[in-house]
Design a protein around this motif. Structure first.
Motif, PDB file in Angstrom:
ATOM      1  N   SER A 240       0.834  -1.207   0.000  1.00 40.42           N
ATOM      2  CA  SER A 240       0.000   0.000   0.000  1.00 40.42           C
ATOM      3  C   SER A 240       0.865   1.253   0.000  1.00 40.42           C
ATOM      4  CB  SER A 240      -0.913  -0.008   1.224  1.00 40.42           C
ATOM      5  OG  SER A 240      -1.670   1.172   1.294  1.00 40.42           O
ATOM      6  N   ARG A 241       1.973   1.224   0.732  1.00 37.18           N
ATOM      7  CA  ARG A 241       2.880   2.377   0.775  1.00 37.18           C
ATOM      8  C   ARG A 241       3.515   2.614  -0.597  1.00 37.18           C
ATOM      9  NH1 ARG A 241       6.460   1.704   6.340  1.00 37.18           N
ATOM     10  NH2 ARG A 241       4.856   2.425   7.799  1.00 37.18           N
ATOM     11  N   ASP A 247       1.273   6.557  -7.046  1.00 35.92           N
ATOM     12  CA  ASP A 247       0.178   7.495  -7.309  1.00 35.92           C
ATOM     13  C   ASP A 247       0.659   8.945  -7.218  1.00 35.92           C
ATOM     14  OD1 ASP A 247      -1.488   5.335  -7.595  1.00 35.92           O
ATOM     15  OD2 ASP A 247      -2.321   5.457  -5.563  1.00 35.92           O
ATOM     16  N   ARG A 248       1.485   9.231  -6.221  1.00 34.23           N
ATOM     17  CA  ARG A 248       1.976  10.595  -6.040  1.00 34.23           C
ATOM     18  C   ARG A 248       2.942  10.975  -7.165  1.00 34.23           C
ATOM     19  NH1 ARG A 248       2.777  10.170   0.600  1.00 34.23           N
ATOM     20  NH2 ARG A 248       0.547   9.838   1.008  1.00 34.23           N
ATOM     21  N   ALA A 249       3.709  10.005  -7.641  1.00 31.93           N
ATOM     22  CA  ALA A 249       4.604  10.263  -8.768  1.00 31.93           C
ATOM     23  C   ALA A 249       3.802  10.603 -10.019  1.00 31.93           C
ATOM     24  CB  ALA A 249       5.490   9.048  -9.018  1.00 31.93           C
ATOM     25  N   ALA A 267       9.806   4.059  -5.453  1.00 32.08           N
ATOM     26  CA  ALA A 267       8.898   2.918  -5.591  1.00 32.08           C
ATOM     27  C   ALA A 267       9.647   1.709  -6.131  1.00 32.08           C
ATOM     28  CB  ALA A 267       7.732   3.281  -6.499  1.00 32.08           C
ATOM     29  N   TRP A 268      10.531   1.940  -7.107  1.00 26.77           N
ATOM     30  CA  TRP A 268      11.360   0.847  -7.631  1.00 26.77           C
ATOM     31  C   TRP A 268      12.244   0.277  -6.538  1.00 26.77           C
ATOM     32  CZ3 TRP A 268      16.765   0.974  -7.670  1.00 26.77           C
ATOM     33  CH2 TRP A 268      17.380  -0.161  -8.218  1.00 26.77           C
ATOM     34  N   ASP A 296       6.509  14.102   0.631  1.00 28.95           N
ATOM     35  CA  ASP A 296       5.713  13.073  -0.029  1.00 28.95           C
ATOM     36  C   ASP A 296       5.904  11.684   0.574  1.00 28.95           C
ATOM     37  OD1 ASP A 296       4.406  14.485  -2.266  1.00 28.95           O
ATOM     38  OD2 ASP A 296       6.447  14.869  -2.921  1.00 28.95           O
ATOM     39  N   MET A 297       6.933  11.501   1.386  1.00 29.16           N
ATOM     40  CA  MET A 297       7.250  10.157   1.838  1.00 29.16           C
ATOM     41  C   MET A 297       7.316   9.960   3.339  1.00 29.16           C
ATOM     42  SD  MET A 297      10.160   9.237  -1.051  1.00 29.16           S
ATOM     43  CE  MET A 297      10.542   7.663  -0.279  1.00 29.16           C
ATOM     44  N   LYS A 298       7.196  11.025   4.117  1.00 31.20           N
ATOM     45  CA  LYS A 298       7.368  10.882   5.570  1.00 31.20           C
ATOM     46  C   LYS A 298       6.319   9.951   6.183  1.00 31.20           C
ATOM     47  CE  LYS A 298       4.896  15.205   6.618  1.00 31.20           C
ATOM     48  NZ  LYS A 298       5.041  16.548   7.248  1.00 31.20           N
TER      49      LYS A 298
END
Length: 302
Positions: A240-241, A247-249, A267-268, A296-298
Motif C-alpha cells: 500500500s505504501r 500514485d503521487r509520482a 517505488a522501484w 511526499d514520503m514521511k
C-alpha cells in the motif's frame, strides 16, 4: 426425360461489384497507460467483402510501404521491434476492387527505449544560444552514461541495489533539463515554443522510463505472498505504501517531473527491497538516499 438426363436451361447471372473490401486491425499484448505495448505485440487483420460482392481475394501488409506481404488469417503479425513502427494494410476482392491503404502505429516501449528516445530527441535540438546548447550537450553526455551503465540487467531491469545510482543520475538529468527549460523560457533567449516543446518531450520520456521501471518491479512485488497472517498483513501495508509512491509520482509527472522521477525511483527501490527480502522489510528514510522527499514520503517510511 431422355437417357436419364433432364433438359433444362442455364441462367447467366451478372454481378456488378465496385465496392472494395473493408479491413479492421486489432492489436493484442500487454498495454501500459493505454498507449504503450510492453514486449511482443501481435496484430490481427480481419477483412470482409461487401454483402453481395464477389468475395475477398487477399489482404496485404507492409511496415515500410515498399515491400508488401500477404496476410495469413492463421498467423497474426508479430511486432517485436521497440519504438513506433507503422503498419500499412489493404485488401482486394476478386475483380480488383482495392481498399484504400490504412495505417496503424504500434507503440512498443521498454525502460531503456524511453531513455534512448529522449537522447535522440535531445541530439536533434539546436537553439543557436551558446549557453543553452552547451548545457544541452552536457545533459546528452550524462544521459548517455545512464543508458550505458553496467547496472542494467536488460532493457527493462536494473540490478539492486546498484541501480539506485542510475536512478539518481536520471533525477539529475531531469533536473538539468528543467534548468534548461527555465532559461529557454526567458524572452531574452528567444527560444521558439516548438523547441521548448522538444525539451519537454525529451524530459517526459525520461519520466516515462522511470515510471515503467517502477511499475515492472512493483508488479512482481505485488505477487509476493507471506507465510502467515501477520506477515501478510505487514506485506499488504508495504504494498500500500509503494502504491501511494506510484500514485503521487503520477500526479507530479507534468508539473514536477523531477519529483516524479524521485518518487518512481523510490517505488522501484522499495519494490526491489521487498523482492530481495522475499517479504516484509523496513522502509527507512535514509535507505532511499537522495530519492527521499520528506513532504511526499514521511508517512510512508518507518
Amino acid at each position: 426425360q431422355i437417357s436419364n438426363v433432364r433438359i433444362g436451361t442455364l441462367e447467366k447471372q451478372i454481378v456488378i461489384d465496385d465496392i472494395a473490401p473493408t479491413t479492421v486491425a486489432t492489436t493484442s499484448g500487454t498495454l501500459w497507460k493505454n498507449i504503450w505495448y510492453l514486449g511482443t505485440t501481435t496484430v490481427s487483420l480481419l477483412a470482409e467483402d461487401n454483402a453481395g460482392g464477389v468475395g475477398l481475394a487477399r489482404t496485404e501488409y507492409s511496415f515500410d510501404g515498399n515491400v508488401w506481404q500477404s496476410y495469413a488469417t492463421t498467423s497474426p503479425i508479430v511486432v517485436a521491434a521497440e519504438g513506433t513502427p507503422t503498419l500499412s494494410y489493404s485488401s482486394m476482392d476478386f475483380v480488383g476492387n482495392t481498399e484504400d491503404i490504412k495505417t496503424l502505429t504500434i507503440n512498443t516501449g521498454s525502460v531503456k527505449w524511453f531513455l534512448d528516445d529522449a537522447l535522440t530527441r535531445l541530439k536533434g535540438i539546436t537553439t543557436s544560444n551558446w549557453e543553452i546548447d552547451k548545457a544541452t550537450d552536457a545533459v546528452e553526455k550524462d544521459l548517455a552514461k545512464v543508458i550505458a551503465d553496467k547496472a542494467w540487467l536488460d532493457r527493462n531491469r536494473l540490478s539492486y541495489p546498484k541501480g539506485l545510482f542510475v536512478v539518481l543520475n536520471e533525477v539529475g538529468v531531469v533536473r538539468s533539463l528543467g534548468d534548461i527549460l527555465n532559461k529557454a523560457g526567458q524572452k531574452k533567449n528567444n527560444v521558439p515554443a516548438a523547441t521548448q516543446a522538444q525539451y519537454h518531450d525529451a524530459q517526459n520520456q525520461i519520466v516515462q522510463s522511470s515510471a515503467l521501471l517502477a511499475k515492472l518491479s512493483f508488479d512482481k512485488a505485488k505477487a509476493l505472498k507471506a507465510k502467515n497472517t501477520a506477515g501478510q498483513k505487514a506485506l499488504d501495508k508495504a504494498i500500500s505504501r509503494i502504491q501511494k509512491m506510484m500514485d503521487r509520482a503520477l500526479a507530479k509527472e507534468t508539473k514536477k517531473p523531477e519529483q516524479a522521477v524521485q518518487l518512481y525511483g523510490a517505488a522501484w527501490f522499495a519494490s526491489e527491497a521487498l523482492l530481495k527480502a522475499n517479504g516484509v522489510t523496513l522502509f527507512r528514510a535514509f535507505d532511499f538516499g537522495a530519492l527521499y522527499i520528506a513532504e511526499d514520503m514521511k508517512d510512508l517510511v518507518d
